[in-house]
Design a protein around this motif. Sequence first.
Motif, PDB file in Angstrom:
ATOM      1  N   PHE A 216      -3.317  -1.267  14.256  1.00  0.00           N
ATOM      2  CA  PHE A 216      -2.654  -0.827  15.444  1.00  0.00           C
ATOM      3  C   PHE A 216      -3.461   0.254  16.225  1.00  0.00           C
ATOM      4  N   VAL A 217      -3.218   0.245  17.528  1.00  0.00           N
ATOM      5  CA  VAL A 217      -4.011   1.265  18.617  1.00  0.00           C
ATOM      6  C   VAL A 217      -2.917   1.672  19.407  1.00  0.00           C
ATOM      7  N   LEU A 218      -2.906   2.984  19.573  1.00  0.00           N
ATOM      8  CA  LEU A 218      -1.836   3.698  20.725  1.00  0.00           C
ATOM      9  C   LEU A 218      -2.729   4.723  21.452  1.00  0.00           C
ATOM     10  N   MET A 219      -3.012   4.430  22.855  1.00  0.00           N
ATOM     11  CA  MET A 219      -3.735   5.364  23.535  1.00  0.00           C
ATOM     12  C   MET A 219      -2.936   5.919  24.641  1.00  0.00           C
ATOM     13  N   GLU A 220      -2.954   7.060  24.475  1.00  0.00           N
ATOM     14  CA  GLU A 220      -1.998   7.825  25.641  1.00  0.00           C
ATOM     15  C   GLU A 220      -2.852   8.743  26.802  1.00  0.00           C
TER      16      GLU A 220
ATOM     17  N   ARG B   4       0.739  -1.115  -0.079  1.00  0.00           N
ATOM     18  CA  ARG B   4       0.045  -0.147   0.053  1.00  0.00           C
ATOM     19  C   ARG B   4       0.893   1.227   0.008  1.00  0.00           C
ATOM     20  N   SER B   5       0.464   2.307  -0.930  1.00  0.00           N
ATOM     21  CA  SER B   5       1.199   3.516  -0.851  1.00  0.00           C
ATOM     22  C   SER B   5       1.486   4.180   0.387  1.00  0.00           C
ATOM     23  N   GLU B   6       0.715   4.044   1.386  1.00  0.00           N
ATOM     24  CA  GLU B   6       0.244   4.803   2.563  1.00  0.00           C
ATOM     25  C   GLU B   6      -0.312   3.973   3.598  1.00  0.00           C
ATOM     26  N   MET B   7       0.188   4.421   4.926  1.00  0.00           N
ATOM     27  CA  MET B   7      -0.676   3.841   6.034  1.00  0.00           C
ATOM     28  C   MET B   7      -1.474   4.762   6.575  1.00  0.00           C
ATOM     29  N   ARG B   8      -3.014   4.490   6.817  1.00  0.00           N
ATOM     30  CA  ARG B   8      -3.882   5.597   7.085  1.00  0.00           C
ATOM     31  C   ARG B   8      -4.055   5.539   8.691  1.00  0.00           C
ATOM     32  N   MET B   9      -4.074   6.949   9.304  1.00  0.00           N
ATOM     33  CA  MET B   9      -4.438   6.932  10.558  1.00  0.00           C
ATOM     34  C   MET B   9      -5.317   7.962  10.964  1.00  0.00           C
ATOM     35  N   LEU B  10      -6.096   7.502  12.172  1.00  0.00           N
ATOM     36  CA  LEU B  10      -7.333   8.526  12.484  1.00  0.00           C
ATOM     37  C   LEU B  10      -6.426   8.874  14.073  1.00  0.00           C
ATOM     38  N   ASP B  11      -6.577  10.027  14.229  1.00  0.00           N
ATOM     39  CA  ASP B  11      -6.158  10.669  15.585  1.00  0.00           C
ATOM     40  C   ASP B  11      -7.568  11.195  16.087  1.00  0.00           C
ATOM     41  N   LEU B  12      -7.904  10.357  17.139  1.00  0.00           N
ATOM     42  CA  LEU B  12      -9.215  10.857  18.177  1.00  0.00           C
ATOM     43  C   LEU B  12      -8.468  11.815  19.229  1.00  0.00           C
TER      44      LEU B  12
ATOM     45  N   CYS C  10      -4.122  19.748  18.979  1.00  0.00           N
ATOM     46  CA  CYS C  10      -3.569  20.342  17.562  1.00  0.00           C
ATOM     47  C   CYS C  10      -2.738  19.411  16.566  1.00  0.00           C
ATOM     48  N   GLY C  11      -2.667  17.994  17.130  1.00  0.00           N
ATOM     49  CA  GLY C  11      -1.909  17.249  16.357  1.00  0.00           C
ATOM     50  C   GLY C  11      -0.579  16.742  16.487  1.00  0.00           C
ATOM     51  N   ALA C  12      -0.116  16.880  17.803  1.00  0.00           N
ATOM     52  CA  ALA C  12       1.140  16.716  17.992  1.00  0.00           C
ATOM     53  C   ALA C  12       1.542  15.205  18.208  1.00  0.00           C
ATOM     54  N   MET C  13       0.427  14.497  18.711  1.00  0.00           N
ATOM     55  CA  MET C  13       0.840  12.792  18.703  1.00  0.00           C
ATOM     56  C   MET C  13       0.980  12.611  17.304  1.00  0.00           C
ATOM     57  N   SER C  14      -0.114  12.659  16.491  1.00  0.00           N
ATOM     58  CA  SER C  14      -0.069  12.094  15.016  1.00  0.00           C
ATOM     59  C   SER C  14       1.301  12.509  14.393  1.00  0.00           C
ATOM     60  N   THR C  15       1.641  13.983  14.584  1.00  0.00           N
ATOM     61  CA  THR C  15       2.815  14.466  13.852  1.00  0.00           C
ATOM     62  C   THR C  15       4.018  13.472  14.248  1.00  0.00           C
ATOM     63  N   GLY C  16       4.162  13.273  15.517  1.00  0.00           N
ATOM     64  CA  GLY C  16       5.364  12.772  15.992  1.00  0.00           C
ATOM     65  C   GLY C  16       5.226  11.310  15.368  1.00  0.00           C
ATOM     66  N   LEU C  17       4.203  10.604  15.456  1.00  0.00           N
ATOM     67  CA  LEU C  17       4.051   9.345  14.915  1.00  0.00           C
ATOM     68  C   LEU C  17       4.542   9.195  13.435  1.00  0.00           C
ATOM     69  N   CYS C  18       3.859   9.938  12.712  1.00  0.00           N
ATOM     70  CA  CYS C  18       4.284  10.264  11.152  1.00  0.00           C
ATOM     71  C   CYS C  18       5.586  10.401  11.125  1.00  0.00           C
TER      72      CYS C  18
ATOM     73  N   GLY D  79     -11.880  -1.299   8.251  1.00  0.00           N
ATOM     74  CA  GLY D  79     -10.994  -1.725   7.608  1.00  0.00           C
ATOM     75  C   GLY D  79     -10.271  -0.641   6.839  1.00  0.00           C
ATOM     76  N   ASP D  80     -10.850   0.536   6.922  1.00  0.00           N
ATOM     77  CA  ASP D  80      -9.984   1.428   6.147  1.00  0.00           C
ATOM     78  C   ASP D  80      -8.796   2.127   6.869  1.00  0.00           C
ATOM     79  N   VAL D  81      -8.909   1.744   8.306  1.00  0.00           N
ATOM     80  CA  VAL D  81      -7.806   2.723   9.162  1.00  0.00           C
ATOM     81  C   VAL D  81      -6.689   1.748   9.450  1.00  0.00           C
ATOM     82  N   ASP D  82      -5.591   2.035   9.372  1.00  0.00           N
ATOM     83  CA  ASP D  82      -4.394   1.233   9.978  1.00  0.00           C
ATOM     84  C   ASP D  82      -4.024   1.513  11.431  1.00  0.00           C
ATOM     85  N   VAL D  83      -4.174   2.717  11.687  1.00  0.00           N
ATOM     86  CA  VAL D  83      -3.742   3.069  13.011  1.00  0.00           C
ATOM     87  C   VAL D  83      -4.771   4.164  13.492  1.00  0.00           C
ATOM     88  N   ILE D  84      -5.216   3.873  14.828  1.00  0.00           N
ATOM     89  CA  ILE D  84      -5.825   4.972  15.653  1.00  0.00           C
ATOM     90  C   ILE D  84      -4.957   5.312  16.879  1.00  0.00           C
ATOM     91  N   CYS D  85      -4.777   6.659  16.830  1.00  0.00           N
ATOM     92  CA  CYS D  85      -4.076   7.090  18.117  1.00  0.00           C
ATOM     93  C   CYS D  85      -5.001   8.052  18.954  1.00  0.00           C
TER      94      CYS D  85
END
Length: 848
Positions: free
Chosen positions: A514-518, A285-293, A297-305, A465-471
């Motif tokens: 994958f799931v990553l909860m902080e 797949r060209s990209e892994m898709r992430m959902l940031d719940l 302002c997006g710090a966690m997903s910014t760092g993960l990416c 099935g569309d989401v690869d990662v939820i953080c």
Amino acid sequence: MTNSKRKSSASGKNADSASSSVPEKRMKGVKEENEEVLADAVAVQAPAASDGASPARSSDRKPEKKVRAVVKDEEESRFTGDTVPADEARQRWPHRYLGKKRTGTIGGPETLKGTEPPKEFIQARRHYTEALIDGRVLFKLGDNGYVQAGEDEDSYICRIVEMFEGVDGDPYFCAQWFYRAKDTVIQACSDLIDDKRVFLSEIKDDNPLDCLLEKLKIVRVPLDLDKATKRAMLSDGDYYYDMSYLVPFSSYQNLPPDNEADGNESDSTISSESDSNVAVKDDKRSEMRMLDLYSGCGAMSTGLCLGANMANVNLVTRWAVDLNTYACQSLKLNHPETEARNESAEDFLKLLKEWEKLCQSFSLVGGGDPITVEKEESENAEEDDEDNDDVDLGEEVFEVEKVLSICYGDPKEIKKPGLYLKIRWKNYGPAEDTWEPIDGLGDCQDKIKQFVVDGFNSKILPLPGDVDVICGGPPCQGISGFNRFRNKESPLDDEKNKQLVVYMDIVEYLKPRFVLMENVVDIVKFAKGFLGRYALARLVSMNYQARVGLMTAGSYGLPQFRMRMFMWGARPNEKLPQYPLPTHNVVTRGGSPVEFESNTVVHDDIKGVELEKELYLGDAISDLPSVTNDEERDEISYEDMPKTEFQKFISLMKEDMPGFVGVDSSDHYLYDHRPYKLNEDDYQRACQIPKRKGANFRDLKGVRVRSDNRVEWDPDVERVYLPSGKPLVPDYAMTFVEGRSTKPFGRLWWDEIVPTVVTRAEPHNQVILHPMQDRVLTVRENARLQGFPDYYKLLGPIKERYMQVGNAVAVPVARALGYSLAMSCKGTATEAPVFILPKKFPNLEENQ
């Protein structure tokens, strides 16, 4: 089974115990000389874990620490059949035949973090493969069974991995223990787990043969099946297992291959895991898709990416959800590729379900029936036409030109929540766009279909099935120490903690890889860690592998401590991500609860590790230009060149930042380098705080410090007042923490590590004054302490920007976790819970 002739017991550990160390599993009466006869009283060894786990028992009754002697009865419990040939026995169990005065550990010399240190074990004369218990129950090597525990305790569950005669002539077996959910770290949340489900542990120890009770059938089943299917596969068995429970970092993870797990010929050994290289499948797949719940302002997903892309995994934040409007605007500004939704997580979940129905109704995905929007309108069309005869023919008719967006909620604020579409009306501009309930748009099927088809193709919303990662970090305000009405008995009954349930509901619906909860550490402290245990139990109940780690921001290259909890989850066919070990020499301060101390991500042997020097406040902000208390510019130019490696790295342009993938930028300005403007009184107070290390309100006139370190008014000094008439030293500063605090109007210093970046930039009860300037730290200075790149621009009122930064996940921690995630995606992660990052991370080019 109860047998009055058998008086063996287990000296086990209650699952509610707060002890963080593994209790000693020593055989009672063991002598240093293995050749000497053991005492008749030998305690059965109950396995226990550093996080309070104890082996699987048959009920919830808590064990008492009572030990009774084993009454040996050779005719009732004895080995049968031939012995294992000596050469074979020495090859299979070499640790039993080491000779005089030799000791070792079962399973080898290595000791994992959180498990017990090496202990003596019994040496053997010979090994067997069969034993007769009670003169009637035949156990074979590899069988499972109940093991008698102490008085008033419930039987433990084990697998027999050895049968041998000790050098004392007594019969023994080595048990590998199973755990029930309630005996693992999940504890009080075990009701979420099937009571027929047990977990295989790595813990093994020796026990008298006479302690075996009844034989059990425990069936190994595939992990990624629903409970009903697993129960059907259980057939006439007693329990099933599909996952291992490992003490280090409270890990629930895939079972080892069959030949490593047990060797029990009577078990069903249907493989529960795909090959380890399955995780590489999505490299196509060209990209892994992430959902940031709860994205902020997006710090966690910014760092993960950034971290994942450094390891050549193209992780992209496709969707983000947050209730804060300004935070969503900041995220969208910095990540234009992200669909940033400003709504509650509850409404987002309802929207996802309605979106799936719409996609089904237009045959874009399987299931569902053709759409029937506002069915009553079409059925009553003739009646409506007749009624329209009385309508003024001159009345304006609105025609839908285009559907622009979709939401679930009450955007018209008419107290009618539901599914709404945003409409662009024909011959009208954007100012006249309105939200309309979908059930009132029955005559616009073509427009609705076009919107749904376009949205499906562009993935404006994820389907299962569309989401690869939820953080994300669901807010649990009900555990805050500032909440005087915290519900310690039933934390989930508190509405302020409900977002944890919503977060897990979204995971269950979308089923990401994958799931990553902080969350704050209080999630594993408050109410005996109930909410943290609940989150783990939800993941395990959904067949996710999972583990918990506590990480300190300063250990990854920041001048602040800030410990947080990070919980990984991974589907059965994935590698469970590891925790990156610290890269910088920061002493992890207290804050982790006793039961979760072994979950702290630290090097076990710090002396044998080469770490980077810790960073201080001056390393992060000393190059930034001076600004005054009333600075109002959002963009200014840099004045000085970077003075430290941190400053060079943090001020890089987007395209130069390791791991950045996106549109190049021109040389950026310094954004958000402006402070919260103190009112005139507070500014006057700040100006009089000395510019030296440790200065605070105690240095102002009229304050005296007693021998017990409490403050009082100096009777020899007349109280000083400001031009406004207010006192120079406010009463609240004198009474804060009963006069013991040094925080009010405290001045930071260059060689200090900040405890944590806060959301409110007010000096009344925290140390936040700049070392040399009469103001609080600016938004940008706080952002640097959180590891935000200088190019990351924030939007909203100044107070809102402080909140966005203070609520954020430290970017360097998220970057390190993103690198770990990439290793799992590529299938290169190991089974160990921790790993060492590349040297000089994240400046990997320095390694070349």
